[in-house]
Design a protein around this motif. Structure first.
Motif, PDB file in Angstrom:
ATOM      1  N   SER A  79      31.349  35.491  55.911  1.00  0.00           N
ATOM      2  CA  SER A  79      31.163  34.094  55.519  1.00  0.00           C
ATOM      3  C   SER A  79      32.018  33.220  56.408  1.00  0.00           C
ATOM      4  O   SER A  79      32.728  33.705  57.298  1.00  0.00           O
ATOM      5  CB  SER A  79      31.559  33.891  54.050  1.00  0.00           C
ATOM      6  N   ARG A  80      31.958  31.910  56.166  1.00  0.00           N
ATOM      7  CA  ARG A  80      32.702  30.983  57.006  1.00  0.00           C
ATOM      8  C   ARG A  80      34.091  30.674  56.448  1.00  0.00           C
ATOM      9  O   ARG A  80      34.719  29.710  56.866  1.00  0.00           O
ATOM     10  CB  ARG A  80      31.914  29.673  57.157  1.00  0.00           C
ATOM     11  N   ILE A  81      34.561  31.504  55.520  1.00  0.00           N
ATOM     12  CA  ILE A  81      35.884  31.218  54.971  1.00  0.00           C
ATOM     13  C   ILE A  81      36.937  31.328  56.072  1.00  0.00           C
ATOM     14  O   ILE A  81      36.879  32.209  56.925  1.00  0.00           O
ATOM     15  CB  ILE A  81      36.244  32.159  53.804  1.00  0.00           C
ATOM     16  N   SER A  82      37.895  30.406  56.071  1.00  0.00           N
ATOM     17  CA  SER A  82      38.944  30.402  57.082  1.00  0.00           C
ATOM     18  C   SER A  82      40.201  31.085  56.575  1.00  0.00           C
ATOM     19  O   SER A  82      41.157  31.250  57.331  1.00  0.00           O
ATOM     20  CB  SER A  82      39.260  28.962  57.501  1.00  0.00           C
ATOM     21  N   THR A  83      40.202  31.497  55.315  1.00  0.00           N
ATOM     22  CA  THR A  83      41.317  32.246  54.751  1.00  0.00           C
ATOM     23  C   THR A  83      40.878  32.802  53.412  1.00  0.00           C
ATOM     24  O   THR A  83      39.726  32.629  53.009  1.00  0.00           O
ATOM     25  CB  THR A  83      42.568  31.360  54.578  1.00  0.00           C
ATOM     26  N   PHE A  84      41.743  33.502  52.715  1.00  0.00           N
ATOM     27  CA  PHE A  84      41.461  33.914  51.348  1.00  0.00           C
ATOM     28  C   PHE A  84      42.755  33.803  50.552  1.00  0.00           C
ATOM     29  O   PHE A  84      43.857  33.902  51.091  1.00  0.00           O
ATOM     30  CB  PHE A  84      40.886  35.331  51.285  1.00  0.00           C
ATOM     31  N   ASP A  85      42.603  33.563  49.259  1.00  0.00           N
ATOM     32  CA  ASP A  85      43.771  33.328  48.428  1.00  0.00           C
ATOM     33  C   ASP A  85      43.710  34.078  47.100  1.00  0.00           C
ATOM     34  O   ASP A  85      44.484  33.803  46.190  1.00  0.00           O
ATOM     35  CB  ASP A  85      43.948  31.826  48.167  1.00  0.00           C
ATOM     36  N   LYS A 216      41.739  46.900  32.124  1.00  0.00           N
ATOM     37  CA  LYS A 216      43.169  46.877  32.449  1.00  0.00           C
ATOM     38  C   LYS A 216      43.466  45.986  33.668  1.00  0.00           C
ATOM     39  O   LYS A 216      44.641  45.723  33.951  1.00  0.00           O
ATOM     40  CB  LYS A 216      43.668  48.291  32.707  1.00  0.00           C
ATOM     41  N   TRP A 217      42.428  45.565  34.372  1.00  0.00           N
ATOM     42  CA  TRP A 217      42.634  44.654  35.511  1.00  0.00           C
ATOM     43  C   TRP A 217      43.144  43.310  34.972  1.00  0.00           C
ATOM     44  O   TRP A 217      42.481  42.666  34.168  1.00  0.00           O
ATOM     45  CB  TRP A 217      41.313  44.487  36.248  1.00  0.00           C
ATOM     46  N   GLY A 218      44.308  42.923  35.417  1.00  0.00           N
ATOM     47  CA  GLY A 218      44.885  41.657  34.982  1.00  0.00           C
ATOM     48  C   GLY A 218      45.770  41.772  33.752  1.00  0.00           C
ATOM     49  O   GLY A 218      46.234  40.759  33.226  1.00  0.00           O
ATOM     50  N   MET A 219      46.027  42.997  33.280  1.00  0.00           N
ATOM     51  CA  MET A 219      46.904  43.182  32.128  1.00  0.00           C
ATOM     52  C   MET A 219      48.360  42.889  32.506  1.00  0.00           C
ATOM     53  O   MET A 219      48.825  43.289  33.581  1.00  0.00           O
ATOM     54  CB  MET A 219      46.812  44.618  31.622  1.00  0.00           C
ATOM     55  N   GLU A 220      49.077  42.213  31.623  1.00  0.00           N
ATOM     56  CA  GLU A 220      50.508  41.990  31.781  1.00  0.00           C
ATOM     57  C   GLU A 220      51.200  42.296  30.456  1.00  0.00           C
ATOM     58  O   GLU A 220      50.880  41.670  29.437  1.00  0.00           O
ATOM     59  CB  GLU A 220      50.800  40.543  32.190  1.00  0.00           C
ATOM     60  N   ASN A 221      52.090  43.285  30.500  1.00  0.00           N
ATOM     61  CA  ASN A 221      52.806  43.695  29.284  1.00  0.00           C
ATOM     62  C   ASN A 221      51.855  44.040  28.144  1.00  0.00           C
ATOM     63  O   ASN A 221      52.074  43.685  26.993  1.00  0.00           O
ATOM     64  CB  ASN A 221      53.778  42.593  28.845  1.00  0.00           C
ATOM     65  N   GLY A 222      50.766  44.720  28.523  1.00  0.00           N
ATOM     66  CA  GLY A 222      49.808  45.164  27.524  1.00  0.00           C
ATOM     67  C   GLY A 222      48.873  44.090  27.011  1.00  0.00           C
ATOM     68  O   GLY A 222      48.091  44.338  26.099  1.00  0.00           O
ATOM     69  N   VAL A 231      44.061  36.590  39.593  1.00  0.00           N
ATOM     70  CA  VAL A 231      43.887  36.049  40.943  1.00  0.00           C
ATOM     71  C   VAL A 231      44.268  37.079  41.999  1.00  0.00           C
ATOM     72  O   VAL A 231      43.408  37.587  42.728  1.00  0.00           O
ATOM     73  CB  VAL A 231      44.719  34.758  41.123  1.00  0.00           C
ATOM     74  N   GLN A 232      45.545  37.404  42.091  1.00  0.00           N
ATOM     75  CA  GLN A 232      46.005  38.361  43.094  1.00  0.00           C
ATOM     76  C   GLN A 232      46.379  39.700  42.483  1.00  0.00           C
ATOM     77  O   GLN A 232      47.030  40.521  43.116  1.00  0.00           O
ATOM     78  CB  GLN A 232      47.170  37.767  43.887  1.00  0.00           C
ATOM     79  N   ASP A 233      45.949  39.940  41.251  1.00  0.00           N
ATOM     80  CA  ASP A 233      46.109  41.258  40.649  1.00  0.00           C
ATOM     81  C   ASP A 233      45.188  42.239  41.388  1.00  0.00           C
ATOM     82  O   ASP A 233      44.023  41.933  41.659  1.00  0.00           O
ATOM     83  CB  ASP A 233      45.726  41.216  39.176  1.00  0.00           C
ATOM     84  N   THR A 234      45.709  43.406  41.698  1.00  0.00           N
ATOM     85  CA  THR A 234      44.918  44.389  42.432  1.00  0.00           C
ATOM     86  C   THR A 234      43.713  44.815  41.604  1.00  0.00           C
ATOM     87  O   THR A 234      43.862  45.259  40.455  1.00  0.00           O
ATOM     88  CB  THR A 234      45.769  45.629  42.753  1.00  0.00           C
ATOM     89  N   PRO A 235      42.510  44.682  42.136  1.00  0.00           N
ATOM     90  CA  PRO A 235      41.312  45.035  41.365  1.00  0.00           C
ATOM     91  C   PRO A 235      41.305  46.505  40.969  1.00  0.00           C
ATOM     92  O   PRO A 235      41.770  47.378  41.710  1.00  0.00           O
ATOM     93  CB  PRO A 235      40.171  44.721  42.335  1.00  0.00           C
ATOM     94  N   ILE A 236      40.768  46.771  39.790  1.00  0.00           N
ATOM     95  CA  ILE A 236      40.564  48.151  39.325  1.00  0.00           C
ATOM     96  C   ILE A 236      39.059  48.334  39.148  1.00  0.00           C
ATOM     97  O   ILE A 236      38.498  48.069  38.089  1.00  0.00           O
ATOM     98  CB  ILE A 236      41.312  48.431  38.013  1.00  0.00           C
ATOM     99  N   ARG A 242      39.706  50.806  48.342  1.00  0.00           N
ATOM    100  CA  ARG A 242      40.713  50.032  47.629  1.00  0.00           C
ATOM    101  C   ARG A 242      41.288  48.992  48.581  1.00  0.00           C
ATOM    102  O   ARG A 242      41.152  49.111  49.807  1.00  0.00           O
ATOM    103  CB  ARG A 242      41.858  50.924  47.138  1.00  0.00           C
ATOM    104  N   ILE A 243      41.937  47.987  48.019  1.00  0.00           N
ATOM    105  CA  ILE A 243      42.664  47.026  48.841  1.00  0.00           C
ATOM    106  C   ILE A 243      43.829  47.749  49.514  1.00  0.00           C
ATOM    107  O   ILE A 243      44.608  48.447  48.862  1.00  0.00           O
ATOM    108  CB  ILE A 243      43.206  45.860  47.990  1.00  0.00           C
ATOM    109  N   GLY A 244      43.942  47.590  50.849  1.00  0.00           N
ATOM    110  CA  GLY A 244      45.039  48.182  51.599  1.00  0.00           C
ATOM    111  C   GLY A 244      45.962  47.104  52.139  1.00  0.00           C
ATOM    112  O   GLY A 244      46.210  46.101  51.468  1.00  0.00           O
ATOM    113  N   PRO A 245      46.444  47.257  53.361  1.00  0.00           N
ATOM    114  CA  PRO A 245      47.337  46.253  53.947  1.00  0.00           C
ATOM    115  C   PRO A 245      46.654  44.890  54.062  1.00  0.00           C
ATOM    116  O   PRO A 245      45.472  44.795  54.418  1.00  0.00           O
ATOM    117  CB  PRO A 245      47.650  46.823  55.335  1.00  0.00           C
ATOM    118  N   VAL A 246      47.399  43.843  53.753  1.00  0.00           N
ATOM    119  CA  VAL A 246      46.868  42.479  53.762  1.00  0.00           C
ATOM    120  C   VAL A 246      47.807  41.569  54.537  1.00  0.00           C
ATOM    121  O   VAL A 246      49.024  41.629  54.354  1.00  0.00           O
ATOM    122  CB  VAL A 246      46.701  41.945  52.317  1.00  0.00           C
ATOM    123  N   ARG A 247      47.231  40.754  55.408  1.00  0.00           N
ATOM    124  CA  ARG A 247      47.971  39.671  56.056  1.00  0.00           C
ATOM    125  C   ARG A 247      47.218  38.388  55.738  1.00  0.00           C
ATOM    126  O   ARG A 247      46.174  38.111  56.344  1.00  0.00           O
ATOM    127  CB  ARG A 247      48.085  39.889  57.561  1.00  0.00           C
TER     128      ARG A 247
END
Length: 634
Positions: A79-85, A216-222, A231-236, A242-247
């Motif tokens: 796509s034409r995205i110039s970044t991701f967040d 369990k994706w996005g769980m915090e303290n149960g 948002v930036q929780d690692t997808p399950i 899987r998501i690896g190194p990110v810059r």
């Protein structure tokens, strides 16, 4: 059935037939009183009931089942995205890395690249569609696992469904699944989806479009966060990577999961061969092209004829390291178009939209700008069985007749074709027609501009992202519109702002490349439906509201026979084209790909129906493999 011999032909040592009949009757009554077992129809689903591959097939015919695993594929964002967040591709706000959905998440069924309207079991091993088509029941595979090792259960599937149709997800999912009445968990491995109406496509839509992720994706303290805050929780997910190194702002690497649950499954054999897939991001097209020529990545699809024919050159091309290839396919052409925001009063008159279309000299553009590399878009279903041509058939006419009073008379005649300047036609003649149409719509030239009855000038603001080179492709159109007294203003913004303006309906005109499809259905309610027009973030960017379109989209979903389905989609093609809701642009004759022949190897068979959208990129990622270096002696 086995035919029984008459009583006088059975030996005296034979059974007592009166007692046998009584035992059979008691057994039959007992079976009638027991709960009916689920009868699993097939390890897949076909809209019209025909499969290419038999049960228990070994692998798809377009893959190399012995492809080696290893190496890395480096490519650019699709796509034409110039970044991701963010990492969550299912929410409205922000941008996720390209291909996150394709590589990390999976569906109940998977569509092959050499059939249409067919899907085979992936997370689900069986699917049973009720005789009345009011439900579909899926039985999950015992071996299906999330990235964290948890088994995939029916409750997980229901959680994914209910999350995606909620207010926390992008609205397109709720529209896509609007005809699903609900989901019932029958046991740990069995889930039934109930439908609001019988629809041959709904089992396919649920099976292939509903992506499954862990609760369990996005769980915090149960405790689960609202999905739009994931948002930036690692997808399950359950996917092969899987998501690896990110810059951030530069690239993201997806790493192949060595414990991927489906690596030996027939629908995955010979696939997902790269150890790593790195997706790079460049700020503009020029930097991207120069990076390809410099060897910074391995593969790129070209959408610019100028880049392909004139600017793709240099050492890597001359040496044969970088291969240029145009792939032939049977994919829908899609409908790259200029979208007018019909929420603005100036575009609500069909005659105005027709006038703007008449001012575009496509033939000049194709000759001087595109080197003849493109062809004109004519409708929304080009290169499919749904494409309308000539006069309406009797079935099409019957579907259109109830709307004769509201539809343009032209809908009942030959299929609309875009204006042309090919002799004996000319741009001058087209502009004279446009001038007359504008006058009929209440626009006249005075005081140096085309004005309406209130004296307001006709101004078009064309919203474009900075890397799209819209100034070049619209320059001739701008000159022609100026002759009509219309002021055409180009507004270039970065892609993030362009996307925000698009999703909030804060634009005047812009261009979008819509993917086509062989099987339009309820998803077209999101693209053209009246309800979607008022939902920010929906696919109905132009704000189209037409009761005939709504009715025909509904007929697509309810068609019982293929002939009725084809008539409905061709009638829909006519209504959209003759409504001039979109100004048709152009489409390529086949995907143009440059790839590193020294690093990448592809299967010998090119599939005719790769995933719709950006053609063939999924095929590259899933079915190609790395050219492995020769082993050296120890």
């Amino acid at each position: 059935m086995v035919a029984l011999a008459p009583r006088d032909e059975v030996s005296e040592a034979g059974p007592d037939w009166a007692q046998c009949r009584m035992r059979f009757l008691r057994l039959f009554l007992l079976m009638m009183l027991l709960p009916a077992p689920l009868v699993w129809a097939a390890p897949g689903y076909a809209v019209w009931g025909t499969f290419k591959y038999p049960p228990g097939f070994d692998h798809f015919g377009y893959v190399n089942p012995d492809a080696p695993k290893g190496g890395e594929l480096v490519m650019v964002a699709s796509s034409r995205i110039s970044t991701f967040d963010k990492y969550n591709p299912f929410t409205l706000r922000g941008n996720a890395p390209s291909h996150t959905v394709d590589l990390l998440f999976e569906s109940l069924l998977t569509e092959p690249y050499d059939e249409i309207g067919v899907a085979y079991g992936l997370l689900a091993e069986d699917v049973d569609v009720a005789a009345d088509r009011m439900s579909a029941t899926f039985r999950l595979r015992r071996e299906a696992r999330f990235h964290n090792g948890d088994p995939v259960t029916a409750s997980d599937v229901k959680h994914s469904y209910e999350t995606l149709i909620s207010k926390f997800a992008a609205p397109g999912y709720a529209t896509l699944l609007a005809d699903v009445a609900g989901a019932d968990v029958l046991d740990d491995r069995t889930i039934r989806f109930r439908f609001r109406k019988p629809d041959r496509q709904l089992p396919l839509v649920v099976g292939t479009k509903l992506l499954v992720f862990s609760p369990k994706w996005g769980m915090e303290n149960g405790k689960a966060k609202p999905f739009d805050q994931v948002v930036q929780d690692t997808p399950i997910g359950t996917g092969p990577y899987r998501i690896g190194p990110v810059r951030f702002g530069k690239d993201v690497t997806f790493v192949r999961d060595e414990n991927y649950w489906a690596r030996n499954l027939n629908v995955r054999k010979g696939m997902n061969n790269f150890d790593r897939i790195t997706v790079k991001i460049y700020r503009d097209n020029t930097a991207q092209l120069e990076a390809l020529k410099a060897g910074e990545f391995d593969l790129m699809q070209f959408f610019s004829a100028g880049d392909w024919t004139r600017r793709l050159n240099g050492r890597r091309i001359d040496s044969g390291e970088l291969m240029k290839e145009e792939f032939k396919h049977r994919l829908p052409e899609g409908f790259y178009s200029y979208v007018l925001n019909l929420r603005l009063p100036k575009y609500q008159d069909r005659r105005v939209r027709m006038a703007l279309e008449l001012a575009m000299d496509y033939e000049w553009m194709n000759l001087h700008l595109f080197r003849g590399a493109y062809k004109r878009v004519k409708g929304v279903f080009g290169n499919t069985d749904c494409e309308a041509n000539g006069l309406p058939s009797a079935r099409e006419a019957a579907l259109l007749e109830p709307f004769r009073g509201s539809l343009p008379a032209e809908v009942f005649g030959p299929m609309a074709v875009p204006p042309t300047t090919t002799p004996p036609n000319s741009l001058r003649a087209n502009l004279l027609k446009a001038q007359e149409l504008l006058k009929e719509a209440g626009w006249t030239y005075r005081d140096g501009a085309l004005r309406n009855g209130k004296g307001e000038p006709f101004v078009i603001e064309f919203l474009d992202s900075t890397e799209a080179r819209g100034a070049t492709t619209t320059a001739a159109w701008k000159r022609a519109l100026a002759q009509l007294g219309i002021d055409f203003e180009l507004r270039e913004v970065d892609f993030a702002l362009w996307q925000e303006r698009l999703e909030s309906n804060k634009f005047d005109m812009l261009s979008i490349s819509f993917p086509g499809t062989h099987f339009p259905g309820s998803d077209y309610a999101d693209l053209f439906g009246s309800k979607a027009a008022d939902i920010p973030g929906s696919g109905n960017y132009g704000g189209i509201k037409d009761p005939a379109i709504d009715a025909l989209v509904a007929r697509l979903s309810g068609a019982e026979e293929r002939d009725d389905y084809i008539a409905a989609c061709r009638a829909l093609d006519r209504v959209i084209a003759h409504g001039h809701y979109l100004i048709p642009a152009w489409t390529s004759r086949g995907p143009r790909i440059a790839y590193s022949a020294w690093k990448l190897v592809r299967p010998s068979v090119v599939p005719p129906y790769p995933p719709e959208g950006v053609p063939y990129l999924n095929w590259f990622m899933t079915s190609w493999w790395a050219r492995m270096p020769p082993r050296t002696a120890p």
